[in-house]
Design an enzyme around this catalytic site. Structure first.
Site, PDB file in Angstrom:
ATOM      1  CD  GLU A 200      -2.848   1.843   0.104  1.00 42.76           C
ATOM      2  OE1 GLU A 200      -2.110   1.613  -1.185  1.00 42.76           O
ATOM      3  OE2 GLU A 200      -3.927   1.832   0.188  1.00 42.76           O
ATOM      4  CG  ASP A 201      -0.957   4.695  -1.452  1.00 45.46           C
ATOM      5  OD1 ASP A 201      -1.772   4.723  -0.460  1.00 45.46           O
ATOM      6  OD2 ASP A 201      -1.112   5.494  -2.752  1.00 45.46           O
TER       7      ASP A 201
ATOM      8  CG  ASP B 253      -4.977   8.584   6.764  1.00 43.49           C
ATOM      9  OD1 ASP B 253      -4.387   9.356   7.088  1.00 43.49           O
ATOM     10  OD2 ASP B 253      -5.991   8.978   5.975  1.00 43.49           O
TER      11      ASP B 253
ATOM     12  CG  PHE C 243      -3.573  15.370   1.285  1.00 47.35           C
ATOM     13  CD1 PHE C 243      -4.071  14.411   1.478  1.00 47.35           C
ATOM     14  CD2 PHE C 243      -2.755  15.161  -0.154  1.00 47.35           C
ATOM     15  CE1 PHE C 243      -5.162  14.078   0.548  1.00 47.35           C
ATOM     16  CE2 PHE C 243      -3.927  14.452  -1.644  1.00 47.35           C
ATOM     17  CZ  PHE C 243      -4.918  13.440  -0.296  1.00 47.35           C
TER      18      PHE C 243
ATOM     19  NE  ARG D 240      -3.393   8.218  -9.143  1.00 50.38           N
ATOM     20  CZ  ARG D 240      -3.946   7.548  -8.037  1.00 50.38           C
ATOM     21  NH1 ARG D 240      -3.058   7.153  -7.126  1.00 50.38           N
ATOM     22  NH2 ARG D 240      -5.326   7.918  -8.711  1.00 50.38           N
TER      23      ARG D 240
HETATM   24  P1  IMP Z   1      -6.760   4.444   5.252  1.00 52.08           P
HETATM   25  O1  IMP Z   1      -7.856   4.175   4.636  1.00 52.08           O
HETATM   26  O2  IMP Z   1      -6.906   5.569   6.012  1.00 52.08           O
HETATM   27  O3  IMP Z   1      -5.629   4.202   5.879  1.00 52.08           O
HETATM   28  O4  IMP Z   1      -6.390   5.231   3.909  1.00 52.08           O
HETATM   29  C1  IMP Z   1      -5.491   4.767   3.261  1.00 52.08           C
HETATM   30  C2  IMP Z   1      -6.415   5.236   1.476  1.00 52.08           C
HETATM   31  O5  IMP Z   1      -5.919   6.995   1.759  1.00 52.08           O
HETATM   32  C3  IMP Z   1      -4.513   5.036   0.937  1.00 52.08           C
HETATM   33  O6  IMP Z   1      -4.663   4.040   0.334  1.00 52.08           O
HETATM   34  C4  IMP Z   1      -4.430   6.486  -0.025  1.00 52.08           C
HETATM   35  O7  IMP Z   1      -5.280   6.851  -1.267  1.00 52.08           O
HETATM   36  C5  IMP Z   1      -5.309   7.955   0.374  1.00 52.08           C
HETATM   37  N1  IMP Z   1      -4.954   8.371   1.689  1.00 52.08           N
HETATM   38  C6  IMP Z   1      -4.561   8.619   2.991  1.00 52.08           C
HETATM   39  N2  IMP Z   1      -3.432   9.836   2.848  1.00 52.08           N
HETATM   40  C7  IMP Z   1      -3.159  10.150   1.431  1.00 52.08           C
HETATM   41  C8  IMP Z   1      -2.363  11.091   1.394  1.00 52.08           C
HETATM   42  O8  IMP Z   1      -1.645  12.208   2.321  1.00 52.08           O
HETATM   43  N3  IMP Z   1      -2.172  11.440  -0.197  1.00 52.08           N
HETATM   44  C9  IMP Z   1      -2.563  10.809  -0.890  1.00 52.08           C
HETATM   45  N4  IMP Z   1      -3.548   9.831  -0.621  1.00 52.08           N
HETATM   46  C10 IMP Z   1      -4.025   9.435   1.164  1.00 52.08           C
HETATM   47 MG    MG Z   2      -4.585   4.656  -2.272  1.00 51.84          MG
END
Ligand code: IMP
Ligand code: MG
Length: 177
Positions: free
Chosen positions: A96-97, A100, A149, A162
């Site tokens: 995963e990137d 969050d 962000f 990207r």
């Molecule tokens: P989570 O479910 O809140 O952990 O979110 C994970 C997903 O949110 C990641 O796969 C990203 O696509 C997106 N995301 C969360 N923070 C960022 C950010 O700072 N920049 C871009 N995408 C983000």
């Molecule tokens: Mg993502």
């Protein structure tokens, strides 16, 4: 107008990805792994990480519903594309990137366990620890970052940025001038 400020340089990323690849190579010595990338943000990280893993490896990809064009997570995760091959008895590494709130990976981990893998690990380039809503941790984490962000190296804002080689903080100009 938006403004980009470099948070992690391409050199720092390359070094870290090399270390993560070496660690995965050691941890799975003599075994095969399946790298499962979460589309689309993880593609660049997966491409670089895979080349640092000196093991028998295959790729697969999954897709989940995402933020859309907003910066906030809706709280709802939906699987839009599942894996193509059977994962039973395989060593899965979910790539995963960014971690969050943790909602996406908590959901995906549960989803992947249905496939009865031999093992399941999480690799995330970035980790916004302070934002976590679910108790989930990455096994291979590149960088802990503050609650900003970020875009670049696969991460987007409304599908843009990207392709930036560095991870950058996206600042909106209204804040100052
Ligand atoms: P989570 O479910 O809140 O952990 O979110 C994970 C997903 O949110 C990641 O796969 C990203 O696509 C997106 N995301 C969360 N923070 C960022 C950010 O700072 N920049 C871009 N995408 C983000
Ligand atoms: Mg993502």
């Amino acid at each position: 107008m938006e403004h980009l400020r470099i948070l992690i340089t391409r050199e720092q990323i390359a070094k870290k990805v090399g270390e993560l690849g070496a660690q995965i190579t050691r941890d799975f010595e003599g075994e095969s792994v399946v790298l499962i990338g979460v589309l689309k943000g993880a593609t660049i990280f997966l491409a670089d990480l895979a080349r640092q893993i000196k093991l028998d490896a295959t790729f697969d990809f999954i897709a989940v519903s995402s933020y859309g064009n907003s910066r906030e997570q809706s709280g709802e995760v939906k699987l839009m594309k599942d894996v193509d091959q059977s994962m039973e008895g395989k060593n899965i590494i979910l790539v995963e990137d960014i971690l969050d709130t943790g909602l996406t990976l908590t959901y995906l981990k549960k989803q992947m366990m249905v496939h009865k893998p031999k093992s399941l690990k999480i690799a995330a380039l970035l980790d916004k620890v302070s934002r976590r809503k679910q108790p989930i941790y990455g096994d291979y984490v590149g960088f802990e970052i503050p609650d900003e962000f970020v875009v670049g190296y696969g991460l987007d804002f409304a599908e843009r940025y990207r392709n930036l080689p560095d991870v950058c903080i996206l600042e909106s100009e209204e804040k100052s001038s």
